[in-house]
Design a protein around this motif. Structure first.
Motif: not given
Length: 544
Positions: A360-369, A373-390
Motif C-alpha cells: 500500500x506504499x509503493x514507489x512510482x516513476x515519473x513516466x508512470x505518474x 497517480x493522476x488517473x487513479x486519483x480522479x477515479x477515486x474522487x469520482x467514486x467517492x462523490x457518487x458514493x456520497x450522493x448515493x
C-alpha cells in the motif's frame, strides 16, 4: 590584519564570551545544588570539633543534612536525565564516503582552504537548507548506524539539502557550502562545544519531561526535572542565541575568502530551488502520497520543475548554458539510489508515510505518474462523490454520469446553494472517516525516553475545506468524463501537478466553470466548456 580576519576574530570572541556565560549559568546551578551540602558539612565539622554544640545546633545539623540529601538527589536526577536524554537530531539520509568520494573530497578541500576542521560525516535532508549538526552527545545516534560512543571533540555532521545536489552545479554547491563548512572552526572551541552540549541536553530533558503516556510517579518526577530544565533554558536563551550569531558571523567572514563572487550568484539558485521544491511537493508529490504512492525521484523532478519555471519566465536561454555545466549530483556514485532514499524520507516527513515500501506504499516513476497517480486519483474522487450522493439519496441512473452531479448542484437557487453545502459537508466527513481509518504512521525513532513525536513533522498544507474538497471531486468527475468520452488523457505538469490534456495540450481553464457550479449553482459555463472539448456528460464514467 585584514578586514576579514578582524571580522572572524570579533565573531569568535563574541561567541566564546557568550559560551562562557552559558557555562557560568551551568556552574551557578551546580553551586546552588551543592550549597546545602556545603552548609551541612560546615555544621557537622563544627559539631565534631566542639565549636557548634547545643540543641539549636543539633537541629540545624539535622535540617541542613536532610535538605542537602534532598538537593543532591534532585541534582543527580536532573543531571542524569540531561546526560541520558537523547537530543533531537534531524532525520537525514546518511552518505558514506565510499558512496560519494568526490563529494567528500570537495568538502575536505573546502575545509582545507578555510583552515577549519573537516566535518565528520555528510548527510542529506529533503529540504532546501544546509547546516552543521552536532551529534557528539553520548545519547545521540544516527538511524541505521551501529551505536557507538562518540568523542566530544568530534566535528559536526554536514547536512546538505538534497535538491541542491540536483539543481546546482559543482562550483555553485561549493560556494553555498563554504560558510556552512566554515562553522566547524568556532564549533571546535571547547567552551562553545561544551555550551552547545549543555543547551542541547536541557532541550532534550524538557522533551523527555513532556513526553505523553508516562506513569503518575514518573510524570511527577520528570515534571520537576522539566521545570528545572526550562528555568535553565530561559536563563541561557539570550546567551545561546548570541553565541550562535557570533559563530555564524565568524563563519561568514571566514568564508569570504572562498568563491565569494560566485556565492552571490549561487544564492539566487538557492531561492529558485526552494520555490521549485515547494511547488513540486505541494502540487505533484502530495497527490501521489495521498494515493499511497511515493515518487521515487523527487530531486530529479525538481530539475524538471525549475526548468519549466525558467521556460515560463522566459529565462530558458540563460539557464540552458548553466545546465551544460557538471551537476553536483555527479559527485555521488549512485545518485538514483540516494534520490530514492531522500524521496522516501520526504514522504515520511511531509506526509507521514510508512518508513518502508509495501503493497500500500509503493514507489512510482515519473513516466508512470499520469496513469498510476493522476488517473487513479480522479477515479477515486469520482467514486467517492457518487458514493456520497448515493448515501444522501440523490436519484441515480443505471450508471454514474456527470449529468447526475451537475443536475444536483444546479438544482438549488443561488446564492445559498444548500445542495453544494450539504454535499461538501458529506464529502468532508467521508474523507475524514477514511483518514481516521488509516493506520497511524510509525514514529521516526524510539528510545528509552519515548519517540520523536507525531508524523508528519512538517505538514505541507492546512486541512482542506469542504468547498475545496467538493470542487476537487467535481473536477475529477469532469476529467474522468473527458478521458472516457472525449479522448483526453491524464498528464503531469511539473509546477501545477495533475492536469488534463486534450489533443496533447494542457487545459487550464476548467477551474473557473467548476467553481461557478459549486459556488453559484450555475452549470451553464461548465456545459459550454464540455461542449467545446467534446465531452458527453450523459455517458457512463468508469470509476475504477
Amino acid at each position: 590584519m585584514s578586514g576579514t580576519g578582524m571580522g572572524v576574530e570579533k565573531g569568535a570572541r563574541s561567541a566564546r564570551s557568550r559560551a562562557l556565560a552559558v557555562l557560568h549559568i551551568r556552574s551557578t546551578a551546580l553551586a546552588v545544588a551543592l550549597l546545602p551540602a556545603a552548609v551541612a558539612v560546615v555544621l557537622l565539622v563544627g559539631g565534631a570539633t566542639g565549636h557548634a554544640v547545643g540543641g539549636g545546633w543539633d537541629t540545624a545539623r539535622w535540617v541542613t543534612s536532610a535538605v542537602a540529601v534532598v538537593a543532591l538527589l534532585a541534582a543527580a536526577a536532573v543531571g542524569a536525565v540531561i546526560v541520558r536524554a537523547r537530543p533531537a537530531t534531524s532525520p537525514t539520509v546518511e552518505v558514506a564516503e565510499q558512496s560519494a568520494p568526490d563529494l567528500y573530497r570537495l568538502v575536505r578541500d573546502l575545509a582545507d582552504r578555510l583552515e577549519v576542521p573537516v566535518p565528520s560525516a555528510i548527510a542529506l535532508t529533503p529540504d532546501c537548507d544546509s547546516w552543521l549538526e552536532d551529534r557528539t552527545h553520548p545519547a545521540a545516534s544516527i538511524p541505521g548506524e551501529t551505536p557507538r560512543r562518540r568523542r566530544s571533540t568530534e566535528a559536526p555532521v554536514l547536512v546538505i539539502g538534497s535538491p541542491f545536489l540536483w539543481w546546482m552545479r559543482v562550483a555553485e554547491l561549493r560556494a553555498v557550502l563554504a560558510p556552512v563548512v566554515a562553522g566547524t572552526g568556532p564549533s571546535a572551541h571547547p567552551d562553545i562545544a561544551a555550551a552547545r552540549r549543555f543547551v542541547r541536553g536541557l532541550d532534550a530533558a524538557v522533551a523527555v519531561a513532556a513526553a505523553p503516556g508516562q506513569s503518575l510517579l514518573r510524570r511527577v518526577l520528570l515534571g520537576f526535572v522539566g521545570r528545572v530544565s526550562r528555568l535553565l533554558l530561559r536563563s541561557c536563551r539570550v546567551h545561546a542565541a548570541e553565541m550562535e550569531r557570533g559563530v555564524a558571523a565568524a563563519a561568514s567572514d571566514r568564508a569570504q575568502t572562498v568563491d565569494y563572487g560566485l556565492r552571490i550568484v549561487a544564492q539566487e539558485q538557492v531561492g529558485l530551488a526552494y520555490a521549485g521544491w515547494d511547488r513540486l511537493l505541494t502540487r505533484v508529490a502530495l497527490p501521489a502520497w495521498r494515493m499511497g504512492r511515493w515518487p521515487s525521484r523527487l530531486d530529479a523532478g525538481v530539475v524538471s520543475a525549475l526548468t519549466e519555471l525558467s521556460r515560463r519566465d522566459r529565462l530558458a536561454e540563460g539557464f540552458a548554458s548553466r545546465l551544460g555545466e557538471r551537476p553536483a549530483c555527479d559527485l555521488l556514485e549512485e545518485p538514483g539510489t540516494v534520490d530514492e532514499a531522500a524521496s522516501l524520507l520526504a514522504a515520511r516527513l511531509f506526509h507521514g508515510g510508512p518508513a518502508e515500501p509495501g503493497p500500500d506504499w509503493s514507489p512510482v516513476d515519473w513516466s508512470h505518474y499520469p496513469e498510476e497517480v493522476v488517473d487513479r486519483k480522479w477515479r477515486a474522487d469520482a467514486a467517492r462523490l457518487h458514493r456520497v450522493l448515493d448515501t444522501m439519496g440523490v436519484r441515480r441512473a443505471t450508471a454514474p454520469t456527470l449529468t447526475r452531479v451537475m443536475d444536483h448542484l444546479s438544482a438549488a437557487t443561488p446564492p445559498d446553494n444548500p445542495a453544494a453545502e450539504t454535499l461538501a459537508a458529506a464529502i468532508g466527513a467521508e474523507v475524514a472517516r477514511e483518514e481516521a481509518a488509516a493506520p497511524p504512521p510509525a514514529p521516526l525513532g524510539v528510545d528509552a525516553d519515548g519517540d520523536t513525536g507525531p508524523l508528519p513533522l512538517l505538514p505541507l498544507v492546512p486541512p482542506r475545506t469542504g468547498r475545496d474538497l467538493l470542487a476537487d471531486h467535481v473536477t475529477a468527475m469532469v476529467c474522468c468524463a473527458a478521458v472516457d468520452t472525449a479522448g483526453a488523457t491524464p498528464g503531469l505538469d511539473w509546477l501545477d501537478g495533475p492536469t488534463l490534456l486534450v489533443d496533447g495540450e494542457k487545459r487550464a481553464d476548467l477551474g473557473s466553470p467548476v467553481l461557478t457550479l459549486v459556488e453559484d449553482g450555475d452549470a451553464t459555463p461548465l456545459r459550454s466548456w464540455l461542449a467545446s472539448v467534446g465531452v458527453r456528460p450523459e455517458k457512463t464514467v468508469r470509476l475504477v
